[in-house]
Design an enzyme around this catalytic site. Structure first.
Site, PDB file in Angstrom:
ATOM      1  N   HIS A 163       0.809  -1.220   0.000  1.00 57.67           N
ATOM      2  CA  HIS A 163       0.000   0.000   0.000  1.00 57.67           C
ATOM      3  C   HIS A 163       0.846   1.276   0.000  1.00 57.67           C
ATOM      4  O   HIS A 163       0.370   2.342  -0.407  1.00 57.67           O
ATOM      5  CB  HIS A 163      -0.942  -0.006   1.206  1.00 57.67           C
ATOM      6  CG  HIS A 163      -2.172   0.834   1.058  1.00 57.67           C
ATOM      7  ND1 HIS A 163      -2.235   1.930   0.216  1.00 57.67           N
ATOM      8  CD2 HIS A 163      -3.395   0.759   1.653  1.00 57.67           C
ATOM      9  CE1 HIS A 163      -3.446   2.476   0.301  1.00 57.67           C
ATOM     10  NE2 HIS A 163      -4.162   1.788   1.162  1.00 57.67           N
ATOM     11  N   ASP A 378     -10.781  -3.842 -17.810  1.00 55.98           N
ATOM     12  CA  ASP A 378     -11.135  -4.790 -18.872  1.00 55.98           C
ATOM     13  C   ASP A 378      -9.853  -5.318 -19.522  1.00 55.98           C
ATOM     14  O   ASP A 378      -9.089  -4.546 -20.106  1.00 55.98           O
ATOM     15  CB  ASP A 378     -12.019  -4.058 -19.900  1.00 55.98           C
ATOM     16  CG  ASP A 378     -12.410  -4.934 -21.084  1.00 55.98           C
ATOM     17  OD1 ASP A 378     -12.055  -6.128 -21.104  1.00 55.98           O
ATOM     18  OD2 ASP A 378     -13.058  -4.401 -22.008  1.00 55.98           O
TER      19      ASP A 378
END
Length: 453
Positions: A163, A378
């Site tokens: 992170h 995608d």
């Protein structure tokens, strides 16, 4: 979701994917927002994709593996390793060693997961394997990716990020770049921007704002949530549920956002469920994306951490005995605290106070990922049917955090799914508290509890 689902995942040995071409060998400093203690953990994300007829004969493992290598040529710091310098300063040694990648197959179909995909996912640790010795902060790969083929021709992508390198927006930017290259582009449409010095402490540092989110608070009565006997559940909030909660808000406060209303309600119900003593301080921490708070705004393509942890503090007695509008006002004021000056002040505090962790004791942290864009990534198989956090919680601290995830339930209602983790007895009380708010206003047999594990 059917949480008793059990399946077998066969994994190949983890491999390292290097950038597809030579990249600069250099050391890049993280920002003073990136390397605070509260971000020194791994964040897991999971994406579920259907079979797509136009991709017949294409192997998602092969497509994504090659696209990751090409994308790392642009995001080459992610292929490096973190080092720590004086004053706990983190930096990336851009070694080009690569990211961890796992090829896997599972004897299960998407259909078997049920109509409503949301955390907690059955066997999710099998879908994002915790490679031994890879969890550490320093000198380990900064990304772990697992692509698991399913029997139906669909696949699951699990990704785990250190992170300190990026927030949700930064991770989605990288994943979207992989998707674009997987679909045939030669380079990402949004070029990555490092520029971490924009969020560094000033010289000399000067803490100009109040940052109660970093106060040192003693856990006097053992109220940090225990790690054993934890219950994980997801709750659905559609238009009917939100309307039911909004009816408790006085008319003059109804211009507030759904995020603010839900946060006030969940904070109150959760505090009641945990049976915190009246005089004990309780905290709500709202993650606020600060990208647009700067003038000029942070550059498009900046993929570092650019958010704050503003906090509201009150006593459990005041929170639970006052009307919901009291909690709502506290939430709104906390969010409004975040400005460009506030971010500079946080960076200055990190340098002067040794990069502290945000306060965990009697805190509840909420993060809205509805606009992060996980649902738009995608790779050629269309958008995921679920994309977002793989679980609730922050790092090794379950129960402290909830994510607000966009979701469409089995009846077609769009809303949010919110995973929550509490001790079992507290979870039972939480459900009763929330049901008391919703049951007069939602249809019979409300489906706001989606799943439990």
């Amino acid at each position: 979701m059917e949480t008793s689902l059990v399946f077998t995942v066969r994994r190949r040995e983890p491999e390292l994917i290097e950038p597809a071409r030579a990249t600069p060998r250099e050391v890049k400093l993280l920002s003073d927002i990136d390397d605070q203690e509260g971000l020194r953990f791994q964040i897991p994300v999971i994406q579920f994709y259907r079979h797509h007829p136009s991709m017949a004969g294409k192997d998602p493992v092969d497509v994504i593996r090659k696209a990751v290598a090409k994308t790392l040529a642009f995001y080459y710091p992610l292929a490096g390793r973190l080092r720590e310098g004086a004053g706990r300063k983190l930096m990336v040694d851009c070694t080009g060693e690569g990211v961890l990648f796992i090829e896997a197959d599972a004897d299960v179909t998407l259909h078997q997961f049920g109509d409503a995909l949301q955390p907690p996912f059955p066997c999710w640790e099998e879908l994002l394997y915790d490679v031994p010795a890879s969890q550490g902060l320093l000198n380990t790969p900064l990304l772990l990716i697992q692509v698991t083929r399913l029997k139906c021709g669909g696949f699951i992508l699990g990704i785990r990020l250190n992170h300190t390198m990026s927030d949700a927006a930064g991770l989605v930017q990288f994943m979207s770049a992989v998707g674009e290259i997987a679909r045939g582009r030669q380079e990402p449409s949004v070029a990555p921007v490092w520029r971490r010095e924009l969020l560094n402490a000033r010289d000399p540092p000067r803490v100009t704002c109040t940052h109660r989110e970093y106060e040192e608070v003693e856990d006097t009565k053992g109220t940090i949530i225990p790690l054993d006997d934890m219950a994980h559940r997801s709750f659905f909030f559609g238009p009917a549920e939100v309307s039911a909660i909004r009816r408790l808000i006085p008319p003059e406060q109804r211009q507030c956002s759904n995020f603010e209303v839900l946060t006030a309600c969940l904070w109150r119900c959760r505090t009641l469920a945990l049976q915190v003593e009246k005089d004990e301080e309780v905290r709500i921490i709202c993650i606020v994306n600060a990208r647009g708070k700067f003038e000029p705004p942070l550059p498009r393509g900046y993929y570092g951490n650019a958010f704050a942890f503003p906090v509201a503090v009150t006593t459990a007695g005041k929170l639970c005995e006052n009307p919901l509008g009291y909690a709502l006002e506290l939430v709104r004021k906390a969010k409004a605290d975040v400005t460009e000056e506030y971010m500079h002040s946080v960076a200055d505090l990190m340098v002067t106070k040794g990069r502290p962790h945000f306060t965990v004791v009697r805190s509840y942290l909420v993060s809205d990922v509805t606009r992060a864009g996980f649902g738009d990534v995608d790779f050629g198989w269309g958008n995921p049917i679920y994309g977002g956090p793989a679980k609730g919680g922050v790092g090794a601290i379950p129960g402290v955090a909830s994510f607000y995830i966009p979701f469409k339930n089995a009846q077609g209602y769009e809303g949010l799914v919110i995973p929550l983790c509490l001790p079992s007895h507290a979870m039972d009380r939480f459900v009763i508290e929330l049901d008391n708010i919703l049951n007069n206003h939602t249809p019979p047999h409300s489906t706001f509890i989606l799943s439990s594990l």
